[in-house]
Design a protein around this motif. Structure first.
Motif, PDB file in Angstrom:
ATOM      1  N   THR A 139      -4.945  -2.888   1.809  1.00 51.06           N
ATOM      2  CA  THR A 139      -4.794  -2.616   0.375  1.00 51.06           C
ATOM      3  C   THR A 139      -6.122  -2.564  -0.375  1.00 51.06           C
ATOM      4  OG1 THR A 139      -4.411  -4.998   0.148  1.00 51.06           O
ATOM      5  CG2 THR A 139      -2.473  -3.566   0.150  1.00 51.06           C
ATOM      6  N   SER A 140      -7.189  -3.076   0.222  1.00 51.46           N
ATOM      7  CA  SER A 140      -8.449  -3.215  -0.517  1.00 51.46           C
ATOM      8  C   SER A 140      -9.081  -1.885  -0.937  1.00 51.46           C
ATOM      9  CB  SER A 140      -9.443  -4.046   0.298  1.00 51.46           C
ATOM     10  OG  SER A 140      -9.012  -5.391   0.372  1.00 51.46           O
ATOM     11  N   PRO A 141      -9.146  -0.847  -0.075  1.00 54.29           N
ATOM     12  CA  PRO A 141      -9.760   0.404  -0.528  1.00 54.29           C
ATOM     13  C   PRO A 141      -9.063   1.012  -1.740  1.00 54.29           C
ATOM     14  CG  PRO A 141      -9.599   0.376   1.865  1.00 54.29           C
ATOM     15  CD  PRO A 141      -8.828  -0.795   1.373  1.00 54.29           C
ATOM     16  N   ALA A 142      -7.733   1.026  -1.740  1.00 52.08           N
ATOM     17  CA  ALA A 142      -7.010   1.604  -2.875  1.00 52.08           C
ATOM     18  C   ALA A 142      -7.229   0.784  -4.135  1.00 52.08           C
ATOM     19  CB  ALA A 142      -5.524   1.696  -2.553  1.00 52.08           C
ATOM     20  N   LEU A 143      -7.178  -0.540  -4.023  1.00 48.50           N
ATOM     21  CA  LEU A 143      -7.389  -1.386  -5.201  1.00 48.50           C
ATOM     22  C   LEU A 143      -8.821  -1.286  -5.708  1.00 48.50           C
ATOM     23  CD1 LEU A 143      -5.322  -4.525  -4.153  1.00 48.50           C
ATOM     24  CD2 LEU A 143      -4.846  -2.999  -6.082  1.00 48.50           C
ATOM     25  N   ALA A 144      -9.784  -1.153  -4.786  1.00 51.73           N
ATOM     26  CA  ALA A 144     -11.173  -0.991  -5.205  1.00 51.73           C
ATOM     27  C   ALA A 144     -11.357   0.316  -5.968  1.00 51.73           C
ATOM     28  CB  ALA A 144     -12.099  -1.043  -3.996  1.00 51.73           C
ATOM     29  N   ASN A 145     -10.746   1.384  -5.484  1.00 49.66           N
ATOM     30  CA  ASN A 145     -10.824   2.664  -6.189  1.00 49.66           C
ATOM     31  C   ASN A 145     -10.203   2.576  -7.577  1.00 49.66           C
ATOM     32  OD1 ASN A 145     -12.253   4.324  -4.406  1.00 49.66           O
ATOM     33  ND2 ASN A 145     -10.421   4.934  -3.290  1.00 49.66           N
ATOM     34  N   LEU A 146      -9.055   1.900  -7.693  1.00 48.54           N
ATOM     35  CA  LEU A 146      -8.409   1.777  -8.989  1.00 48.54           C
ATOM     36  C   LEU A 146      -9.206   0.875  -9.927  1.00 48.54           C
ATOM     37  CD1 LEU A 146      -4.661   1.509  -7.902  1.00 48.54           C
ATOM     38  CD2 LEU A 146      -5.882   3.497  -8.794  1.00 48.54           C
ATOM     39  N   SER A 147      -9.832  -0.154  -9.384  1.00 50.45           N
ATOM     40  CA  SER A 147     -10.645  -1.027 -10.238  1.00 50.45           C
ATOM     41  C   SER A 147     -11.890  -0.311 -10.746  1.00 50.45           C
ATOM     42  CB  SER A 147     -11.060  -2.288  -9.460  1.00 50.45           C
ATOM     43  OG  SER A 147     -12.046  -1.990  -8.482  1.00 50.45           O
ATOM     44  N   ALA A 148     -12.317   0.728 -10.015  1.00 49.06           N
ATOM     45  CA  ALA A 148     -13.494   1.503 -10.426  1.00 49.06           C
ATOM     46  C   ALA A 148     -13.106   2.762 -11.198  1.00 49.06           C
ATOM     47  CB  ALA A 148     -14.324   1.883  -9.192  1.00 49.06           C
ATOM     48  N   PHE A 149     -11.841   2.883 -11.590  1.00 49.69           N
ATOM     49  CA  PHE A 149     -11.389   4.098 -12.282  1.00 49.69           C
ATOM     50  C   PHE A 149     -12.168   4.316 -13.581  1.00 49.69           C
ATOM     51  CE2 PHE A 149      -8.809   6.825 -14.869  1.00 49.69           C
ATOM     52  CZ  PHE A 149      -8.182   7.676 -13.982  1.00 49.69           C
ATOM     53  N   VAL A 150     -12.315   3.267 -14.369  1.00 45.55           N
ATOM     54  CA  VAL A 150     -13.032   3.414 -15.646  1.00 45.55           C
ATOM     55  C   VAL A 150     -14.518   3.659 -15.386  1.00 45.55           C
ATOM     56  CG1 VAL A 150     -13.579   2.303 -17.839  1.00 45.55           C
ATOM     57  CG2 VAL A 150     -11.329   1.976 -16.815  1.00 45.55           C
ATOM     58  N   LEU A 151     -15.057   3.051 -14.346  1.00 48.00           N
ATOM     59  CA  LEU A 151     -16.441   3.326 -13.966  1.00 48.00           C
ATOM     60  C   LEU A 151     -16.611   4.814 -13.648  1.00 48.00           C
ATOM     61  CD1 LEU A 151     -19.309   2.259 -13.085  1.00 48.00           C
ATOM     62  CD2 LEU A 151     -18.349   2.094 -10.778  1.00 48.00           C
ATOM     63  N   ASP A 152     -15.698   5.360 -12.849  1.00 42.48           N
ATOM     64  CA  ASP A 152     -15.756   6.795 -12.530  1.00 42.48           C
ATOM     65  C   ASP A 152     -15.604   7.642 -13.784  1.00 42.48           C
ATOM     66  OD1 ASP A 152     -16.024   6.254  -9.812  1.00 42.48           O
ATOM     67  OD2 ASP A 152     -13.866   6.297  -9.458  1.00 42.48           O
ATOM     68  N   LEU A 170       0.829  -1.208   0.000  1.00 41.87           N
ATOM     69  CA  LEU A 170       0.000   0.000   0.000  1.00 41.87           C
ATOM     70  C   LEU A 170       0.863   1.257   0.000  1.00 41.87           C
ATOM     71  CD1 LEU A 170      -2.743   1.461   0.329  1.00 41.87           C
ATOM     72  CD2 LEU A 170      -2.449   1.198   2.805  1.00 41.87           C
ATOM     73  N   ARG A 171       1.823   1.344   0.916  1.00 44.00           N
ATOM     74  CA  ARG A 171       2.588   2.578   1.088  1.00 44.00           C
ATOM     75  C   ARG A 171       3.534   2.849  -0.071  1.00 44.00           C
ATOM     76  NH1 ARG A 171      -1.137   4.352   4.092  1.00 44.00           N
ATOM     77  NH2 ARG A 171      -1.427   3.194   6.042  1.00 44.00           N
ATOM     78  N   GLN A 172       4.138   1.798  -0.622  1.00 42.82           N
ATOM     79  CA  GLN A 172       5.192   2.019  -1.607  1.00 42.82           C
ATOM     80  C   GLN A 172       4.753   1.778  -3.047  1.00 42.82           C
ATOM     81  OE1 GLN A 172       9.095   0.685  -0.634  1.00 42.82           O
ATOM     82  NE2 GLN A 172       8.713   0.679   1.576  1.00 42.82           N
ATOM     83  N   ILE A 173       3.518   1.330  -3.236  1.00 43.95           N
ATOM     84  CA  ILE A 173       3.009   1.173  -4.613  1.00 43.95           C
ATOM     85  C   ILE A 173       1.667   1.873  -4.772  1.00 43.95           C
ATOM     86  CG2 ILE A 173       2.208  -0.467  -6.346  1.00 43.95           C
ATOM     87  CD1 ILE A 173       4.219  -2.467  -5.361  1.00 43.95           C
ATOM     88  N   LEU A 174       0.653   1.407  -4.078  1.00 42.48           N
ATOM     89  CA  LEU A 174      -0.715   1.872  -4.342  1.00 42.48           C
ATOM     90  C   LEU A 174      -0.930   3.325  -3.962  1.00 42.48           C
ATOM     91  CD1 LEU A 174      -2.679  -1.309  -3.183  1.00 42.48           C
ATOM     92  CD2 LEU A 174      -1.996  -0.659  -5.503  1.00 42.48           C
ATOM     93  N   ASP A 175      -0.301   3.789  -2.875  1.00 44.85           N
ATOM     94  CA  ASP A 175      -0.478   5.190  -2.468  1.00 44.85           C
ATOM     95  C   ASP A 175       0.112   6.165  -3.478  1.00 44.85           C
ATOM     96  OD1 ASP A 175      -1.922   4.690  -0.226  1.00 44.85           O
ATOM     97  OD2 ASP A 175      -0.296   5.025   1.214  1.00 44.85           O
TER      98      ASP A 175
END
Length: 430
Positions: free
Chosen positions: A275-288, A171-176
């Motif tokens: 890690t789930s909130p960040a990955l969920a946001n990224l998976s919904a990027f195209v939806l947004d 989370l800290r060194q990739i997803l953030d």
């Protein structure tokens, strides 16, 4: 829409959804009454040197076949004579865009995480057959059922200490380092439920809906696609995908849930992992991207806070909801999410309008019942002592109350000051 389309927005800078939300040749106007079908966009857009940093199409590569095992836990070919090598497609240019580590093999991932390759395989469930824990004790998660506020139960999957440390590093060194869409406000640094509510202040109408099974609906393949689109090799992305998803043991689901349990029997994002909130946001990027574009074409505003989706607009938008809502349903379905059937609401200006707990009729404000409840708790703390009100046994009850007061202050300074004055009179020795 494939998740590789998300990379298109990052590379070209078109993350705000400026493109049309419809497929080629498809249009929809707020006043039109004809039925509009949305076509699915290409999952692998063609990138050209003029508007991208890559000259080749973004497609899953064919694995190289080698005669010597290229790295530990490499897969054999069907004839068992050779080995597949999925490590040769690292894109250093994409990784460098966000200063991500250039990882290609399982050994690289393990070394970067500070663990052995064997421990990497153990934490990712590589030794399970068929990649699912047989019992709760074998799982790397604790399973907790909580009651939902409006009925039903929710399964929280909390990683155990060793896996959580690994997920924290990811989370800290990739997803953030990867920006979420501008319309996403949940679990994003610098954004909150207040920033999620502000675009909807003083609107004639709100259209609110929830995504059903938001975390469990994000599958292993979607998570792998996110890491692949960042530039990691197919091999490294697979390991990151296994470390951040899980399969729930059937015995953990015996209490039952209103959710579709099939989502839990496959690898999915666990609600409770860091890690789930960040990955969920990224998976919904195209939806947004698509919903924000659709909203603009109807002169409406759009925000999303985790699984809570809100649209708002003026009288024109209110009159067009009958046309607008079917298009929203199509986009959500095409992006492989589901609308919760019992949580679709339309709120007009004559009603109390609230967005993620924030009242937005005339300005952002705290709900009156929430304010009254907190005021009563503080008053009872003054009269009878704080121990009489700490019914949940919170170890830091004073900090808990102070945080709730700060939230009220951020929405209504006057009410927040009143609560703070009562708080200052509490005798914490009682």
């Amino acid at each position: 829409m494939g998740l590789f389309s998300w990379l298109w927005g990052l590379i070209t800078g078109k993350s705000g959804g400026s493109g049309s939300p419809h497929g080629p040749g498809q249009t929809a106007t707020p006043t039109g009454r004809s039925r509009v079908r949305l076509r699915r966009r290409r999952s692998t857009p063609r990138l050209t040197p003029r508007n991208s940093v890559a000259t080749e199409p973004v497609r899953p590569p064919q694995a190289a076949v080698v005669s010597i095992r290229p790295y530990r836990f490499a897969r054999r070919t069907p004839n068992l004579r050779n080995w597949f090598d999925f490590s040769g497609d690292v894109n250093l240019q994409r990784l460098g865009r966000f200063q991500l580590p250039p990882l290609a093999t399982s050994d690289d991932v393990a070394r970067w995480l500070g663990i052995t390759t064997g421990e990497l395989a153990w934490l990712s469930g590589r030794f399970w057959e068929p990649y699912a824990p047989a019992t709760i004790q074998q799982a790397h998660y604790h399973f907790v059922w909580i009651n939902k506020r409006r009925g039903g139960r929710r399964l929280i999957e909390i990683p155990k200490a060793r896996l959580r440390a690994v997920q924290d590093r990811i989370l800290r060194q990739i997803l953030d380092r990867i920006p979420a869409h501008s319309a996403a406000h949940g679990f994003v640094t610098g954004r909150s439920n207040r920033s999620n509510a502000e675009p909807h202040v003083e609107k004639n109408v709100l259209l609110k809906l929830d995504l059903r099974n938001f975390y469990p609906s994000v599958s292993f393949s979607r998570v792998v696609a996110i890491f692949r689109s960042l530039g990691f090799s197919r091999e490294a992305a697979g390991w990151f995908g296994r470390l951040t998803t899980t399969t729930t043991p059937k015995s953990a689901l015996t209490p039952g849930t209103e959710a579709d349990q099939r989502n839990f029997f496959r690898r999915h994002l666990p609600q409770g992992a860091p890690t789930s909130p960040a990955l969920a946001n990224l998976s919904a990027f195209v939806l947004d991207l698509r919903l924000s574009g659709l909203a603009r074409s109807f002169h409406a505003n759009y925000t999303r806070y985790a699984d809570d989706i809100t649209f708002s607009g003026d009288e024109r938008f209110r009159r067009s909801i009958a046309v607008f809502l079917p298009l929203v349903r199509q986009i959500i379905s095409q992006e492989r999410f589901q609308i919760h059937p019992g949580k679709l609401r339309v709120e007009r200006r004559s009603q109390r309008q609230s967005v993620t707990g924030v009242v937005v009729n005339s300005r952002t404000n705290i709900r009156r019942d929430v304010y009254d409840r907190l005021k009563a708790i503080l008053t009872n703390c003054v009269r009878f002592g704080p121990s009489s009100q700490n019914r949940d046994g919170r170890p830091e009850f004073a900090s808990h109350l102070r945080g709730r007061i700060a939230h009220v202050q951020s929405l209504n300074v006057v009410r927040g000051e009143k609560l703070l004055e009562i708080y200052s009179r509490i005798d914490w020795s009682r």
